[in-house]
Each structure stands twice: as C-alpha cells, then as structure tokens.
Design a protein around this motif. Structure first.
Motif, PDB file in Angstrom:
ATOM      1  N   LEU A 109      -5.281 -21.955  46.926  1.00 46.63           N
ATOM      2  CA  LEU A 109      -4.612 -20.584  47.146  1.00 46.63           C
ATOM      3  C   LEU A 109      -5.896 -19.710  47.829  1.00 46.63           C
ATOM      4  N   PRO A 110      -7.248 -19.843  47.481  1.00 49.90           N
ATOM      5  CA  PRO A 110      -8.226 -18.686  47.772  1.00 49.90           C
ATOM      6  C   PRO A 110      -8.182 -19.029  49.404  1.00 49.90           C
ATOM      7  N   TYR A 111      -7.970 -20.056  49.683  1.00 58.48           N
ATOM      8  CA  TYR A 111      -8.123 -20.545  51.187  1.00 58.48           C
ATOM      9  C   TYR A 111      -7.339 -19.696  52.420  1.00 58.48           C
ATOM     10  N   VAL A 112      -6.207 -19.260  51.737  1.00 57.13           N
ATOM     11  CA  VAL A 112      -5.297 -18.581  52.598  1.00 57.13           C
ATOM     12  C   VAL A 112      -5.452 -17.036  52.747  1.00 57.13           C
ATOM     13  N   LEU A 113      -6.302 -16.796  51.867  1.00 55.30           N
ATOM     14  CA  LEU A 113      -6.816 -15.186  51.771  1.00 55.30           C
ATOM     15  C   LEU A 113      -7.891 -14.844  52.722  1.00 55.30           C
ATOM     16  N   SER A 114      -7.723 -13.766  53.234  1.00 51.34           N
ATOM     17  CA  SER A 114      -8.517 -13.226  54.369  1.00 51.34           C
ATOM     18  C   SER A 114      -9.881 -12.948  54.031  1.00 51.34           C
ATOM     19  N   ILE A 115     -10.845 -13.245  54.770  1.00 51.87           N
ATOM     20  CA  ILE A 115     -12.456 -13.146  54.170  1.00 51.87           C
ATOM     21  C   ILE A 115     -13.000 -11.809  54.039  1.00 51.87           C
ATOM     22  N   THR A 116     -12.170 -10.875  54.391  1.00 55.55           N
ATOM     23  CA  THR A 116     -12.422  -9.498  53.857  1.00 55.55           C
ATOM     24  C   THR A 116     -12.174  -9.405  52.420  1.00 55.55           C
ATOM     25  N   VAL A 117     -10.752  -9.832  52.001  1.00 55.80           N
ATOM     26  CA  VAL A 117     -10.615  -9.745  50.614  1.00 55.80           C
ATOM     27  C   VAL A 117     -11.458 -10.778  49.868  1.00 55.80           C
TER      28      VAL A 117
ATOM     29  N   MET B 188       8.487 -25.330  64.922  1.00 55.94           N
ATOM     30  CA  MET B 188       8.260 -23.672  65.169  1.00 55.94           C
ATOM     31  C   MET B 188       8.055 -23.231  63.755  1.00 55.94           C
ATOM     32  N   VAL B 189       8.567 -23.506  62.583  1.00 54.34           N
ATOM     33  CA  VAL B 189       8.362 -22.910  61.554  1.00 54.34           C
ATOM     34  C   VAL B 189       6.780 -23.047  61.063  1.00 54.34           C
ATOM     35  N   THR B 190       6.482 -24.072  61.288  1.00 59.78           N
ATOM     36  CA  THR B 190       4.805 -24.517  60.879  1.00 59.78           C
ATOM     37  C   THR B 190       3.910 -23.564  61.674  1.00 59.78           C
ATOM     38  N   THR B 191       4.366 -23.614  62.959  1.00 57.42           N
ATOM     39  CA  THR B 191       3.518 -22.885  63.992  1.00 57.42           C
ATOM     40  C   THR B 191       3.610 -21.257  63.625  1.00 57.42           C
ATOM     41  N   ILE B 192       4.913 -20.687  63.183  1.00 54.92           N
ATOM     42  CA  ILE B 192       5.156 -19.448  62.932  1.00 54.92           C
ATOM     43  C   ILE B 192       4.153 -18.898  61.957  1.00 54.92           C
ATOM     44  N   ILE B 193       4.418 -20.028  60.705  1.00 55.48           N
ATOM     45  CA  ILE B 193       3.541 -19.433  59.450  1.00 55.48           C
ATOM     46  C   ILE B 193       1.948 -19.428  59.980  1.00 55.48           C
ATOM     47  N   ILE B 194       1.474 -20.708  60.450  1.00 58.89           N
ATOM     48  CA  ILE B 194       0.055 -20.837  60.563  1.00 58.89           C
ATOM     49  C   ILE B 194      -0.544 -19.574  61.694  1.00 58.89           C
ATOM     50  N   SER B 195       0.382 -19.297  62.550  1.00 55.75           N
ATOM     51  CA  SER B 195       0.025 -18.130  63.545  1.00 55.75           C
ATOM     52  C   SER B 195      -0.055 -16.806  62.974  1.00 55.75           C
ATOM     53  N   PHE B 196       0.927 -16.489  62.009  1.00 55.08           N
ATOM     54  CA  PHE B 196       1.042 -15.361  61.214  1.00 55.08           C
ATOM     55  C   PHE B 196      -0.033 -15.145  60.543  1.00 55.08           C
ATOM     56  N   ILE B 197      -0.232 -15.922  59.595  1.00 54.37           N
ATOM     57  CA  ILE B 197      -1.558 -16.104  58.699  1.00 54.37           C
ATOM     58  C   ILE B 197      -2.923 -15.874  59.172  1.00 54.37           C
ATOM     59  N   ASN B 198      -3.003 -16.672  60.476  1.00 58.55           N
ATOM     60  CA  ASN B 198      -4.223 -16.498  61.067  1.00 58.55           C
ATOM     61  C   ASN B 198      -4.544 -15.226  61.909  1.00 58.55           C
ATOM     62  N   ALA B 199      -3.680 -14.545  62.402  1.00 59.92           N
ATOM     63  CA  ALA B 199      -3.427 -13.559  62.979  1.00 59.92           C
ATOM     64  C   ALA B 199      -3.697 -12.466  61.919  1.00 59.92           C
ATOM     65  N   GLN B 247       0.388 -13.185  52.413  1.00 60.49           N
ATOM     66  CA  GLN B 247      -0.124 -14.591  52.252  1.00 60.49           C
ATOM     67  C   GLN B 247       0.469 -15.180  50.735  1.00 60.49           C
ATOM     68  N   PHE B 248       0.532 -14.436  49.992  1.00 62.04           N
ATOM     69  CA  PHE B 248       0.894 -14.806  48.727  1.00 62.04           C
ATOM     70  C   PHE B 248       2.583 -15.254  48.874  1.00 62.04           C
ATOM     71  N   ILE B 249       3.270 -14.241  49.517  1.00 61.58           N
ATOM     72  CA  ILE B 249       4.747 -14.524  49.683  1.00 61.58           C
ATOM     73  C   ILE B 249       4.817 -15.785  50.599  1.00 61.58           C
ATOM     74  N   PHE B 250       4.036 -15.713  51.640  1.00 58.63           N
ATOM     75  CA  PHE B 250       4.171 -17.072  52.527  1.00 58.63           C
ATOM     76  C   PHE B 250       3.845 -18.423  51.665  1.00 58.63           C
ATOM     77  N   TYR B 251       2.722 -18.340  51.048  1.00 59.56           N
ATOM     78  CA  TYR B 251       2.188 -19.290  50.151  1.00 59.56           C
ATOM     79  C   TYR B 251       3.479 -19.889  49.108  1.00 59.56           C
TER      80      TYR B 251
END
Lengths: 289, 269
Positions: A109-117, B188-199, B247-251
């Motif tokens: 879980l920590p890994y998906v959080l933003s580095i600023t958080v 597509m779903v995997t790409t959407i999730i990864i792109s959204f979280i990364n952005a 992120q919590f919701i996506f996760y």
C-alpha cells in the motif's frame, strides 16, 4: 498478409500520433538540454557560448562532489536494505501463513501513495518535539533526536522513509520469482530433511537470482534519481548533508537560474544512469527470461 | 509453540509497517492539544473533523484537487488515445521500421526525467504554457509505459480473429476499432490505472512548471504545506489523506491490475 498489402503505411500511421508527442516532449528536450549545457544561459539574458566550460566548472565544484557522494551513500545504504526486506516480505507473502494476504496489502500500500504524502507523513513522525518516534524514545528514557535537523541522522531518516515507501515494490517482483519455482523442488528437499532456513538459502535464493539482479538494477537506477523525499523532508539540509544530485540540479536551475550549468549536471547524471542501464541490458540479455 | 512465536513476530512486523498509515489517519482526527502533547496519545481524545474543514476552508486544497483531477484525467485519456494504436501496431502489424521504432521507444524509457526538466522548462517558457495545466500534463503523454502493457497484451491475442475480419474485407482501421480495441479492454484498464496513479503522484515536473499556488496539483500543494503551514501537523495530515483518496479507491478496486501493471513495467519511484 492482406491483398494490396498496406502494412507499412498502416503501421506508420498507427504509430504516428504517439511518435509526434514523443519527439516533441521527450526527444527534442533531450537534445536541447545537451545544447544548453554548452552555454551560459539564464532565462532573462541572452545565451553565451561556454564550450566545455560548464563541465569543467562542474568537476571543480565541491558541492557537486558532495551531492554526488550523498547520492552514492544513499544508493549504497538503501539498496541492500530494500532488497533484503523485499525478499523477506516476499517469503511471507508466498508462504502458507494465515497472514499472507494481509501482509501483501500492508507491504504494498505505501508504494501507491505520492512521495509528498509519504514525505510529509514521515516528517511528522520524525518531528523533534511532538513526533511519535521521539515520544517513544522519551518513554524509554532516551533523549529526543533531531531526526531531520541534525546532520548524522538526517540521511538515515530519508533512507527509512524510502524503505517504507518502496520495499513493497521489490516484494512484488520477488514474489513473482518465487511463485515460478516448481513445488516439486520443495517437496524433494523436504524429503531430504532440509529445514526452512536451509531451503531458503540453498533453494529459493539461488533460484530467484534473475529476479534479484533485476531488482538490484531497477533499485540502483531509481535511487540515483532520488529527489522527492529530500525536497519535502529536509530540503537538502541540515547544512547540505542530504543534498543529492537532483536536488542540486533543481537548485541551480530554479533557484539560481543557471540553466547551462544545471543541464551539464543533468547530463552527467544521465551518463551515470545510461551506464547502469547498459549493464542492466547486458545482464538481462545473458539471463534467460 | 514455535509456530505461535513465528505468528507473533509476523503480526508485530505487520503492525509496525501499517503504523505510519494508522498515524496519518489518527493525527488528522486529533485536536490541537492532542497533537502538541508531550505524552503518547495513540487515539484522539475527542475525534474531530475540524482539520478537514480547515484544510478545505483555509487552504487551496479544493482547487489543487480539481487541478490534479483535470491533469490525471486528461493524461489518462491522452495516453489511451496515443498508446493503443502504437501498442497494437508494434505487436501485430509487420511493417518496415517496426523494430527501429520499438527500440527507440525502449531506449527512451531509460532517460531519467530529471535530465529534461531544464530544456522542457525553457521550451514551455517559449510556448507560453508554463504555469498552465496543459504545461503540467503534456510531458506525461510522451512517456511510453502504456505502450509496453498494450503491446504485450496484443502479442498474446490469437491471429485468427484478425484474419477472419480481413477475409471479410475489413480494413486495418476497422479491424482495430471494432475487434482489437474491445478485445484489449484488460490492457486498457491496466494502462488507465497506472497512468492515472502516475500522473496523480507526479511531483518534480508540476513543482517546476507551476508557480501560482492556485494552479498547483495536490502533490505540490501538500509539499508546500511544510514551508507555509509548518506546525499545523493535524491539518497537514488531513490534507495528505485527502490527497491519497484516489489511490486508496483505485487500490481497493483494482489491486490486481496495479500490482501486475507495476511489476510488468518495472517502474520504480
């Protein structure tokens, strides 16, 4: 393949939209950055040709060396810790323990959080007067430590934060590696009377070696690029003791607007990372994946 | 007996690892006396939402959230539109130059973003798009992560499906839009999730590209709290928690795709 084959035209057309964006916002800036690195250039005044001047200055800049050293120190200390913890996590997650499912979530879980958080949270945990860590230390009769305000513990605080943030990623890679090991091998060593520790050292570890190499390289490259943790938690301080390369690039570029100098430094970092990537390519090419 | 000790140790490790997240939530619910206390208070004496109200009313958390949503949403759509065709083409169309394009894109993955921040800044300054959301999101579209996920997926799709369509006289484009895109939903779903979280998590570039605080993304806004609202720890934690909601919701919903996608693309923070 199709009558009146138009594969080449189609192929190029399908690739084109991405390639345009790619050329505009990745390839061009990369070449432009190299160009900038040969000039004295701030945004306000006109540029001045310096030749290799920026690079020469760089190799005489004590702060550059100390930033490089801090980056190396971070890489050298955090990498083994991250690999060992990631591997231990993966052992637990792939085991038959009742907690394996919960563990995977907790560790990842920590890994998906933003580095600023992550950075603000740990800055609060490490806070000198009211932070929970020092409160525990006081509870056991110790003296509060200036985790982020004293030179020595500051880098350690950043390392601890990073381990908490990204060990889960290594766990995922290691788990994938461990799951590929055939259960027959484990059955066989069990019959031979090997205990758990022996099995881990003589079966699991040697068999996940390709994964270990992959983790190691990804980790080293990621760690060379460290920035967010430092920027949020210490800003490179105290007394520059946590200033890493990217932090110094950022300071030169956006605090002092020395674009040419900053670009030269970015290219030195790029050069280091490129060598690491080539090693990665070479090593991964040898192993069978 | 040995098993029990082992379980206790595991449980202890899990508790230590989850503690910072627990602390994030607990602190955000504390009042000021509890936060500035000399003794350990593991739970708030009087749980309160005042920090959340404060975050929304006295800071720009709301516009920051909106900015992050606009940026991440646009990036995600852009990545799908740009990466689906090239991912498909690299996997399935045997055209001249395919290898070259693939290796070019592969090699570009090795470029650390830090190398291009200075030139990008000067380039965008020239275009006049610094300090705009467009400036924040455009460089994200050039990142090839989605291509790898999509390409790998299409390589596994049997050729018979496509060939049937070609025999029926469908063009490459029709085949792509009517057969391959619906088939590629998983990628597509995997790409959407990864792109959204990364952005959403992107930090360095938004920090550089935007100078007006009202145009910050949430990650930059939260980072700036350290300097501007330094001692309001409970409020900062509330802000950090708000910033992590997507992120919590996506996760919770897409755990499997996130884990797979990240492991596949080998991207490390």
């Amino acid at each position: 393949m199709i009558p009146g084959n138009s594969d080449t035209k189609d192929g190029i057309l399908f690739c084109l939209p991405f390639l345009i964006v790619f050329a505009l916002f990745l390839i061009f800036p990369m070449l432009f950055g190299f160009f900038i690195s040969f000039f004295d250039w701030d945004i306000l005044s006109t540029r001045q040709w310096k030749g290799l001047g920026n690079y020469i200055k760089l190799f005489k800049d004590a702060t550059f060396y100390s930033s490089l050293w801090h980056t190396l120190l971070f890489v050298l200390i955090s990498t083994p810790i991250l690999l060992v913890i990631g591997f231990l996590m993966a052992l637990l997650v792939t085991s038959k323990s009742a907690f394996h499912g919960a563990a995977e979530n907790v560790f990842f879980l920590p890994y998906v959080l933003s580095i600023t958080v992550i950075g603000t949270l740990w800055a609060w945990i490490f806070q000198k007067n009211y932070g929970i860590l020092n409160q525990f230390i006081k509870l056991f009769g110790g003296k509060p430590v200036g985790w982020l305000t004293e030179t020595y513990p500051a880098m350690w605080s950043i390392i601890i934060t990073t381990v908490w943030w990204t060990a889960g990623f290594n766990m995922i890679l290691f788990s994938a590696g461990i799951k590929q090991i055939s259960s027959e091998i484990y059955d066989a060593v069990k019959i031979d009377g090997a205990n758990y520790i022996q099995t881990v050292f003589h079966v699991t570890l040697p068999l996940v070696k390709p994964t270990t190499v992959l983790c190691l390289i990804l980790q080293v490259i990621a760690s060379f690029n460290i920035f967010g943790q430092v920027y949020v938690m210490t800003g490179g301080g105290p007394h520059g003791s946590t200033r890493v390369l990217v932090q110094y690039i950022y300071e030169n570029g956006f605090n002092y607007f020395k674009m040419g100098y900053s670009s030269a430094m970015a290219y030195v970092l790029f050069f280091i990372i490129m060598i690491l990537s080539l090693i990665q390519y070479k090593v991964l090419g040898q192993e069978d994946y | 007996m040995k098993k029990n000790i082992c379980n206790i140790l595991i449980l202890l490790a899990l508790l230590i690892w989850i503690f910072p997240l627990f602390w994030l939530v607990v602190t955000s619910l504390k009042n000021e006396q509890d936060v500035m206390s000399d003794t350990i208070r593991l739970l708030p004496s009087n749980p309160t939402l005042v920090n959340y109200i404060k975050a929304f009313s006295s800071t720009e958390v709301f516009p920051w959230l909106m900015n992050s949503f606009i940026v991440s949403f646009t990036v995600t759509i852009g990545v799908i539109v740009l990466d689906m065709p090239i991912g498909y083409a690299l996997a399935r169309i045997p055209f001249k130059g395919r290898k070259v394009i693939f290796w070019l894109v592969m090699a570009a993955m090795m470029i650390p973003f830090q190398v291009i921040i200075i030139p990008l800044y000067m380039q965008f300054n020239q275009y006049g798009i610094l300090n705009t959301l467009a400036g924040v999101l455009l460089p994200r579209l050039a990142m090839p992560i989605g291509i790898f996920i999509i390409k790998q997926f299409y390589e596994g799709v049997p050729a018979a499906l496509e060939e049937a369509a070609f025999i029926d006289g469908a063009s490459r484009f029709t085949t792509f839009t009517h057969i391959m895109i619906p088939l590629g939903k998983a990628a597509m779903v995997t790409t959407i999730i990864i792109s959204f979280i990364n952005a959403w998590n992107d930090f360095l570039w938004p920090l550089i590209a935007v100078s007006d605080s009202i145009k910050y993304t949430i990650t930059v806004g939260i980072a700036n709290f350290q300097g501007t609202r330094g001692t309001e720890y409970a409020m900062i934690m509330a802000g950090a928690l708000i910033a992590s909601i997507p992120q919590f919701i996506f996760y919770a919903v897409f755990r499997k795709q996130i884990v797979q996608g990240l492991a596949m693309t080998g991207i490390k923070g």
